[in-house]
Design an enzyme around this catalytic site. Sequence first.
Site, PDB file in Angstrom:
ATOM      1  N   ALA A  72       0.872  -1.182   0.000  1.00 18.78           N
ATOM      2  CA  ALA A  72       0.000   0.000   0.000  1.00 18.78           C
ATOM      3  C   ALA A  72       0.907   1.230   0.000  1.00 18.78           C
ATOM      4  O   ALA A  72       2.071   1.152   0.398  1.00 18.78           O
ATOM      5  CB  ALA A  72      -0.865  -0.033   1.254  1.00 18.78           C
ATOM      6  N   GLY A 111       0.337  -5.178   0.340  1.00 18.43           N
ATOM      7  CA  GLY A 111      -0.712  -5.119  -0.672  1.00 18.43           C
ATOM      8  C   GLY A 111      -0.237  -5.626  -2.023  1.00 18.43           C
ATOM      9  O   GLY A 111      -1.032  -6.156  -2.810  1.00 18.43           O
ATOM     10  N   GLU A 114      -0.503  -9.182  -1.917  1.00 21.00           N
ATOM     11  CA  GLU A 114      -1.938  -9.511  -1.925  1.00 21.00           C
ATOM     12  C   GLU A 114      -2.497  -9.439  -3.344  1.00 21.00           C
ATOM     13  O   GLU A 114      -3.341 -10.249  -3.733  1.00 21.00           O
ATOM     14  CB  GLU A 114      -2.697  -8.558  -0.982  1.00 21.00           C
ATOM     15  N   GLU A 134       3.320  -6.150   7.050  1.00 27.69           N
ATOM     16  CA  GLU A 134       2.442  -5.184   7.713  1.00 27.69           C
ATOM     17  C   GLU A 134       2.699  -5.077   9.211  1.00 27.69           C
ATOM     18  O   GLU A 134       2.577  -3.994   9.782  1.00 27.69           O
ATOM     19  CB  GLU A 134       0.970  -5.552   7.465  1.00 27.69           C
TER      20      GLU A 134
END
Length: 714
Positions: A72, A111, A114, A134
């Site tokens: 992210a 992310g 992901e 994270e």
Amino acid sequence: MTNENPNPVVNVNFSTRSNGAIAIISINYPPVNALSGQVRSGLVNAIESLENNDKVKVIIIRCQGKTFIAGADIKEFGKPATEPFLPDVVNRIEACTKPVIAALFGTSLGGGFEVALSCHYRVALSTAKVGLPEVNLGLIPGAGGTQRLMRILGPEKSLEMITSGRHINVKSFADSSLIDVIVEDGQSGLTGLDKVGTVDKIDKLDEATIAFASQLIETNHLTPKRIGDLPVDGAAFNWQQAKVAITKKARGKLAPVVAFDVLEKTQAMNISNGMAYEREQFLMLRASPQSAALIHAFGAEKKAAKISNTATPLKVTNVGIIGGGNMGSGIATSFLSANFKVQLIEQTNEALEAGLIRIKNNFSNNVKRGRMSQQAADSCIANLSGSIDYQALADCDLVLEAVFENIDVKKELFKKLTEICKPTTVFATNTSYLDINAIAQSISRPEQLVGMHFFSPANIMKLLEVVQADKTSEQVIATAMQVGKQLKKVSVLVGVCFGFAGNRMYTRYGREIQQMLLEGAKVEQIDNAMTNWGMAMGPLAVQDLSGIDIGHSARSAQPFPEHDKGYFRAAATMVEANRLGRKTKAGFYDYDEIGKKQFSSIVQSLLEQKAKSLNIKQVTFSDEQIVQRALFALISEGLALLKEGIVQRVSDIDVIWLHGYGFPRYKGGPMFQAKQLGRDVVKQQLTELRESLAKDKANKIWPEVDMEVFQTLF
Ligand code: 3H9
């Protein structure tokens, strides 16, 4: 590759080949292709557009630059989230009716990983790493990472990966279906983004990914394989045992424990319900002080590396290190590990031999602990030579001294070096406390002298204070910072004062701890209060470990301050009683045969007698009061450092405390704590401490809060 249908979004384009059957979505958002709002919407738009294009049979997601998506976009944290949210993006990719392949290189993190897990296939360069880091930001994966990883790797490996945050080489997954194709890049030993993201390697990855896509088309394997459809195989896993282990290891960190809870609670859920619970917990953590602190720490480290001067650093290959004691040999190990050539200098052959052995032992330890291979250790050691003749330093690009802390010895040494070394040699001192300006004044090339203050053990500890003296040239500063980066240290630029930034604050912290001992706080109570709050070690256990006499003799080099009658008297009392710490099996604690520490009634009574003789009033402390006083001593001294311009920016102080003194990372550092407590609380508490603790003196210890500097904190 043609660019026949560029997407209007800036960061994401797509093109097609093989008569339009293979579409390639290309993300370009330097430096690490983070998932900004534009990247997220670009991805969704591209997928939707390609899904509706009848010619397209397979879709590839790849990145330009030096890495696949690294997570992210941290720059967006703290701002209102914009749609499409990442969970919706990954679900859209997974739901795509055409196979989507991720082409992985560099580090696919958070992310980014992901996104890769939501694709139906993954092709990776053999040097690529993946991870869900994270937890390092006080978070858990928030876009299906907990759910999809658990479905493909099972709970045990997933928990290990998610709670450690480790970046793992894709080759470790060769026996799982996580990675479908591993593309050997032909150059073993390459790691890290800079080395992976070269054009020819990306070309190679593109070629392999396109070949894989063509194969899917040729063999008519066009039904997407969705990880989200798989069940979780968690029945045989011992969840209770894992919970105990993870909670213990977390030591106060929230995120790993929440990650466990999410995996355990969602194991029997479908992906949609599992992701909903994951999202709820992610958002809870996102709003937590721990996450704010960890995100602050990440940003503060990146900032610390930046200096305002734009001088080009000198190239450093050959390094001379003078002094082969614990510090010098640790520093030498650090340089050798970063592939510098090192010339170790000692005064006698015996001392030199001992220094060389220390260095070699450091490498054997690294091999024993699995930190490096024997082959890598051997190639580092091959760059080491030693001498007792200073002439061996003539051609060195950088000469660093780690000799006895005596200013006259150091002045003489650098005088000699200016006569021997080539004109461009950078001179560095590893002094912890001495006045580098005074050393510089005594040599003919003061602009070439800089402080490089390592922390013990120098081959392990990350912190490096680069100390700028009045006359140090910009180029020499830039060189020292660059060398720090090559050594993989966290380098912070500081100015000259007694103890520089870190040890000056440490002295202030130690002073307060010692004072509390004399005022009636007990040894164990202080240590427990500080470790329960999160410090890596209790301050008195640290003193015992490093040797109480070491600090005492450094402090005794100058008169004890008259206005501070209790100044380090507790430590002085221990030294007078020959209780020097672990090395004498007695310090603030007693130590048994196996080195286990125990309460000492002798210490208790020695401290009580000392307090009585100094007429110090005895009070009872709560743990909160101990922590508050220690923390506010740090904040108070940090403000003084800022006022005097010893540090470039307030967050540098936090970086120093996180990496040099065991301050809990999830609390962000002392100045971040001040920020989190807020202006009014900090001002009120500093004022109260000043009034209650120093009212009878000149208030040098708890100075009045300087409002101008204070404002810069908030
Ligand atoms: C997440 O993904 C949450 C999701 O699960 C759910 C969401 C709903 N964003 O370290 P470097 C910048 S949480 C923006 O010096 P390296 C960095 O600031 C996120 N920027 O290089 C620096 O900028 P500057 C999970 C980022 O090669 C530049 O890139 N991801 C980001 O030594 C170079 O960085 C992570 O936690 C980012 N995510 O190492 C990954 N990452 O040049 C954190 C980096 O202006 N990042 N930048 O100073 C890393 O671990 C390393 O930066 C990386 C590169 C290994 C990627």
